[in-house]
Structures are given as C-alpha cells and as structure tokens.
Design a protein around this motif. Structure first.
Motif: not given
Ligand code: SF4
Ligand code: SF4
Length: 417
Positions: A174-177, A180-182, A217, A219, A233
């Motif tokens: 996980c990119n810990h964006c 975050p889309a999640c 997400c 990714y 996750k």
């Molecule tokens: S969108 Fe995906 S990659 Fe980014 S924080 Fe959420 S789970 Fe992680």
C-alpha cells in the motif's frame, strides 16, 4: 468537489474531502534494478499479518513480474483502460511547474464525473473477480519480445540502454497515499489517515465490507476477507514505526517487508511535510535527497491522482515508453542520473538495508579516489567515501563505505561460515 494540491501532478485536482496533511509521512523508495523476486518481503508480511483463516489469498505485500504479471491480474492495465475510456487521448503530460511537468489528463477522482458507475461512485474504479485474485504469481518470469511474434526473443544479446526482450519485478505494498482513494470511497468513513505518520488504516469495528475501498484503490491494495466480511490492508507495520517492537528500543523501525529484503532494494522513511502537503526541505534526509534533489526515484502511476508515497528507481533495461507510462515523464532524467551517479548519489545508495532503523539524516565523509575508467563514452571516477546514517534521536545508526570491505577468511576457517 474540494480542490487540493497534488504536487506530483504539478497542479490542483478535485478530491472528495478538504486537504488535511500529517506532520510526517510514511514513504519508501524501492530500487527495482536490484529486485530478484525472492519473495522474502512477501513472506515476511504474510507470516506476520495475513496467515489466518480467510486470508489465504490476501497479500498485502507482493512482487509481480511486469509486463504480464499482476496481483490482482492486470490491475494497472484495467484502471488505465477505464481512464482512457473516460478521457480518450487526453491522458497526457505537458511541461509545467511540477517536478515532472503538469498532468493535463483526468485522475480517478476527476474522471468519475464523466463515467459514473451505477451508484455514482466518488472514485473511478472496478471490483476484481475472485479469479483475478487467485494466482498472484501467474506470468512470473514471462518476458516480452517483439510485438506479434510469440517466443521470438531477441537474439542479438543485451546492451543498455534498453533490452528488446525484457521483464522486471515490481514489488508493491500500500502506498499510504496522500489522497487515498480507499478513504475517499468509504461510505462508512471507516478509513483514516493518521496525523502523526500518514499511515492509512481501516477501522475494523466500523467496516461493514461494502468493498468500496477495494473498488476504488487503483493499486488494489485494499482486500476483502470473506469470513470476517470486512476489508483489510497493509498497516505499514505501525507498531514498528512507533518504536514499539521489542527490538526497536523505542526508535522508529522499518516494516517487516523492508527488513527482510534480500536484494537490499528497500528504504523506508518518515518525511516531514509542509502545511500544503509538499515535502518540507530536509536536504540530508536520504528519501528527500533521492526524490526531490537527485530525482532518481519516481511515484508509481502518479497520473492516477492519489499521490502515492511509494517511489521507485526505474529499471534501466526496460523500453522507455513503458516506463514513462508507469512512472511519468521523470523517467529519462532519473535513469540518466542513476546510470551516471555522482559521488553523493553513489554514497546514498549504500544506505539501503544496513540497518532496520529508520534513517532520518546522513552525512558524507570524503575518501580517496580508488578507480577511474571510461564507461559508455564517459569518464567514471569512484571515491571510497564514507556515508554515516543517523536515527530520529540524532544518534549514529551506522557508517559504511562506497567500496565494499574485503574480508579474507583465515586458513583455519577455510570451510566454515
Ligand atoms: S488508495 Fe490503495 S494504495 Fe492508496 S492508501 Fe488506499 S489502499 Fe493504500
Ligand atoms: S525481498 Fe527484496 S529482493 Fe526479494 S522480492 Fe522482495 S523486494 Fe525483491
């Protein structure tokens, strides 16, 4: 939708929530050139966090072979296709004020307004089928050759800058964006980004398993668990990052997947952020140096818009159009720098995996010149500099040299380790 600054895209973009940034951000650099797909990282994660019933197909950390491999299968091609359909021929970069120029196309947050999913999702995405999760290593080590000629691999040998027959290993967590889309997609607001380190977590007591995060997400790093009916996750091994691991002695430690890396491709950091979400200048932080000064490490699919905090030194032998699609327009400059490293970059590259503690600062002590040669028409000089790493408390973690020390085993130990 509120507007937020996405510095990776060189512009503001739409995001369902107002911007809010942590004080520090969990981030990492993976040097793809060194990954050997031993999967030690994958197994370190699995044996720590996802070994229980219902998690059989759950791999928070995985290593896939590109271009054909993927977990879930073809995750990146599928989201790129959806974006292309939403914005035909518009997913382009142009010159601009960002470090990689300006992205003129649409992100997964912006494209969703044109391509509404049945329940008007806030993020453009898709839900993979069970089949797509089932074989995480399908197409492992399958190379690509000349287009349209199966099994006709190039027979003229291999020479940089690009190989005609190629594949590479892409290690992923996980990119810990930053956006975050999640989190954006969760109707229960069960996903949150920690203000102290930017780690993105799912509150298991709030999650009802709607799988909106799995769908959103890009990714595909939020994964559904059938027997608990919740999504799970990567948690960035947060007890280690907090210095609570018994081995850490109170100091921030890198995750299990980083610590297990045999190829020494991984370095994790906690970087300082400014109030607008950009990285605060921290010249002697190795991640800041590699990402913002040397610019050898690039975000994975920055055009998706989540501002991922995972950065990659691209593989040198892979055709540039493929790499530009995956890492953006910074690829050519990054590879030029990586292929012709100066003294500082060469020293910083020695910091990978000499310690499991997080490095907050480095210093270089200059050493003597030990080598000179000509490589691809350029003069290369090698200096045996010493690079010194410091932890969060300012204490020295370790020091190492550019030239690897040579140990000659004594005759009495000739056959032992
Ligand atoms: S969108 Fe995906 S990659 Fe980014 S924080 Fe959420 S789970 Fe992680
Ligand atoms: S442990 Fe390191 S070298 Fe091995 S597969 Fe993982 S990232 Fe690659």
């Amino acid at each position: 939708m509120p507007k937020v600054l996405n510095w990776q895209l060189g512009r503001t973009m739409e995001y369902p929530y107002e911007a809010a940034y942590p004080k520090q951000q969990f981030a990492f650099v993976f040097n793809i050139n060194r990954c050997i797909a031993c999967q030690s990282c994958t197994m370190a994660c699995k044996s720590t966090w996802t070994f229980s019933k219902g998690q059989e197909h759950m791999w928070w950390a995985n290593v896939e072979t590109k271009p054909y491999g993927g977990y879930p299968q073809s995750w990146d091609m599928k989201i790129l296709d959806l974006l292309e359909k939403a914005n035909p021929d518009g997913q382009r970069w142009a010159s601009g004020s960002g470090p990689y120029g300006e992205f003129k196309g649409q992100t997964i947050f912006e494209a969703t307004r044109k391509t509404l999913t049945p329940d008007s999702a806030r993020v453009l995405g898709y839900l993979p089928d069970d089949d797509e999760w089932n074989s995480p290593n399908i197409y492992e080590d399958n190379p690509v050759g000349e287009r349209g000629k199966p099994m006709q691999w190039d027979k003229t040998g291999v020479e940089l800058p690009e190989h005609k027959t190629w594949f590479f290993y892409l290690a992923r967590i996980c990119n810990h964006c930053s956006y975050p889309a999640c989190l954006a997609a969760c109707p229960r607001k069960a996903i949150y980004k920690r203000p102290e380190d930017g780690i993105v977590l799912i509150d298991q007591s709030e999650c009802r398993g709607y799988r909106k995060c799995v769908e959103a997400c890009p990714y595909k790093k939020s994964i559904y668990r059938g027997n608990t009916r919740t999504s799970e996750k990567c948690i960035a091994c947060y007890p280690r990052v907090e210095g609570k691991d018994p081995e850490s002695e109170g100091q921030p430690m890198e995750t299990r997947c980083m610590a297990a890396c045999i190829g020494q491709i991984r370095m994790q950091g906690l970087v300082k952020l400014s109030q607008d979400g950009t990285w605060a200048e921290d010249r002697q932080n190795p991640l800041y140096y590699m990402i913002h000064v040397a610019k050898v490490a690039l975000p994975l699919y920055p055009q998706l818009g989540t501002s991922p905090n995972g950065y990659y030194i691209p593989p040198r032998w892979v055709p540039r159009p493929y790499l530009r699609q995956m890492f953006g327009p910074g690829v050519d400059a990054a590879l030029e720098r990586y292929s012709n490293p100066d003294r500082e970059l060469l020293a910083v590259l020695q910091l990978f995996r000499r310690s499991n503690r997080i490095i907050f600062r480095y210093e270089i002590e200059e050493g003597p010149q030990v080598y000179e040669a000509s490589l691809r028409g350029k003069t290369v000089k090698l200096y045996n500099d010493t690079v010194i790493a410091f932890g969060q408390d300012g204490k020295e973690l370790f020091r190492t040299t550019v030239e690897e020390p040579l140990h000659v085993r004594g005759a009495q130990h000739a056959n032992s380790i």
